[in-house]
Design an enzyme around this catalytic site. Structure first.
Site, PDB file in Angstrom:
ATOM      1  N   ARG A 131      38.805  24.582  -4.553  1.00  0.00           N
ATOM      2  CA  ARG A 131      38.990  25.387  -3.338  1.00  0.00           C
ATOM      3  C   ARG A 131      38.150  24.829  -2.189  1.00  0.00           C
ATOM      4  O   ARG A 131      36.917  24.869  -2.247  1.00  0.00           O
ATOM      5  CB  ARG A 131      38.544  26.817  -3.631  1.00  0.00           C
TER       6      ARG A 131
ATOM      7  N   PRO B 106      35.914  37.519  -5.332  1.00  0.00           N
ATOM      8  CA  PRO B 106      37.257  36.926  -5.311  1.00  0.00           C
ATOM      9  C   PRO B 106      37.285  35.469  -4.887  1.00  0.00           C
ATOM     10  O   PRO B 106      36.561  35.054  -3.979  1.00  0.00           O
ATOM     11  CB  PRO B 106      38.021  37.796  -4.299  1.00  0.00           C
ATOM     12  N   ASN B 107      38.141  34.748  -5.563  1.00  0.00           N
ATOM     13  CA  ASN B 107      38.455  33.335  -5.294  1.00  0.00           C
ATOM     14  C   ASN B 107      37.351  32.355  -5.702  1.00  0.00           C
ATOM     15  O   ASN B 107      37.545  31.143  -5.640  1.00  0.00           O
ATOM     16  CB  ASN B 107      38.833  33.124  -3.817  1.00  0.00           C
TER      17      ASN B 107
ATOM     18  N   ALA C  35      34.938  37.378  -0.071  1.00  0.00           N
ATOM     19  CA  ALA C  35      35.490  38.034   1.119  1.00  0.00           C
ATOM     20  C   ALA C  35      35.158  39.528   1.174  1.00  0.00           C
ATOM     21  O   ALA C  35      35.153  40.123   2.266  1.00  0.00           O
ATOM     22  CB  ALA C  35      37.002  37.828   1.159  1.00  0.00           C
TER      23      ALA C  35
ATOM     24  N   HIS D 208      25.634  33.299  -0.344  1.00  0.00           N
ATOM     25  CA  HIS D 208      26.886  32.632   0.036  1.00  0.00           C
ATOM     26  C   HIS D 208      26.679  31.134  -0.039  1.00  0.00           C
ATOM     27  O   HIS D 208      25.628  30.628   0.378  1.00  0.00           O
ATOM     28  CB  HIS D 208      27.308  33.008   1.459  1.00  0.00           C
TER      29      HIS D 208
ATOM     30  N   GLU E 122      21.843  38.779  -1.809  1.00  0.00           N
ATOM     31  CA  GLU E 122      23.174  38.354  -1.348  1.00  0.00           C
ATOM     32  C   GLU E 122      23.166  36.835  -1.180  1.00  0.00           C
ATOM     33  O   GLU E 122      22.272  36.284  -0.533  1.00  0.00           O
ATOM     34  CB  GLU E 122      23.472  39.039  -0.005  1.00  0.00           C
TER      35      GLU E 122
ATOM     36  N   ASN F  82      27.402  37.163  -4.929  1.00  0.00           N
ATOM     37  CA  ASN F  82      28.266  36.536  -3.932  1.00  0.00           C
ATOM     38  C   ASN F  82      29.572  37.315  -3.979  1.00  0.00           C
ATOM     39  O   ASN F  82      30.400  37.101  -4.867  1.00  0.00           O
ATOM     40  CB  ASN F  82      28.503  35.058  -4.224  1.00  0.00           C
TER      41      ASN F  82
ATOM     42  N   ARG G 275      30.724  29.908  10.722  1.00  0.00           N
ATOM     43  CA  ARG G 275      32.172  29.925  10.458  1.00  0.00           C
ATOM     44  C   ARG G 275      32.865  30.947  11.366  1.00  0.00           C
ATOM     45  O   ARG G 275      32.316  31.329  12.390  1.00  0.00           O
ATOM     46  CB  ARG G 275      32.390  30.213   8.965  1.00  0.00           C
TER      47      ARG G 275
ATOM     48  N   TYR H 146      32.937  24.726   0.212  1.00  0.00           N
ATOM     49  CA  TYR H 146      32.298  25.397  -0.924  1.00  0.00           C
ATOM     50  C   TYR H 146      31.694  24.446  -1.953  1.00  0.00           C
ATOM     51  O   TYR H 146      31.107  24.906  -2.932  1.00  0.00           O
ATOM     52  CB  TYR H 146      33.308  26.333  -1.602  1.00  0.00           C
TER      53      TYR H 146
END
Ligand code: DHK
Length: 151
Positions: free
Chosen positions: A23, A15-16, A82, A105, A103, A79, A112, A28
């Protein structure tokens, strides 16, 4: 070797991530998702892999794609956005298949907010890459290529 003959790496974005570029670029990066996809396809083809690059905002779609990746896929780069921090369903899908999952990111999730420090995916993934921006996806391609050479 033609694209269809090369072993396939499935790259799944959650998502996103369709909003990359606009964004929170300070977190990012400024590359859009299609730009990252094009860069990866080029890099992977130099390593002898075809890349199937996808994005969905929906948890169940990501679960379907992971299950689908169980067949005829050299590796999955994921990725989960969330959903990384919330999804038992995505974790169970990864645990259910033999295909290695890396995985990824873009941001360093450990630098964070605390809620991003926990991943439901990390301990069922083959490995985790985070904090290197879009380069992380490139590193994940190379990780899959190296693992296949070793095995
Ligand atoms: C992307 C997201 O959308 C966040 O929800 C994660 C991840 C981090 C990334 O850094 O790529 O917490």
């Amino acid at each position: 070797m033609s694209d269809t003959e090369m072993p396939r790496i499935l790259v799944l974005n959650g998502p996103n991530l369709n909003l990359l570029g606009s964004r929170e670029p300070e977190t990012y990066g400024s590359q859009t998702l299609p730009e990252i996809g094009a860069m990866l396809k080029e890099h992977a083809s130099g390593r002898g892999f075809a890349v199937d690059f996808r994005q969905s905002n929906h948890e169940g779609t990501l679960v379907d794609w992971i299950q689908e990746g169980a067949d005829d896929t050299a590796g999955i780069i994921l990725n989960a956005g969330a959903y990384t921090h919330t999804s038992v369903a995505i974790r169970d899908a990864i645990a259910a298949i033999k295909t290695p999952v890396i995985e990824v990111h873009l941001s360093n999730i450990f630098a964070r907010e605390e809620f991003r420090h926990h991943s439901y995916i990390s301990d069922v993934a083959e490995g985790v890459i985070c904090g290197f921006g879009a380069v992380g996806y490139v590193l994940a391609i190379d990780a899959i290529a190296s693992m296949l050479r070793v095995k």
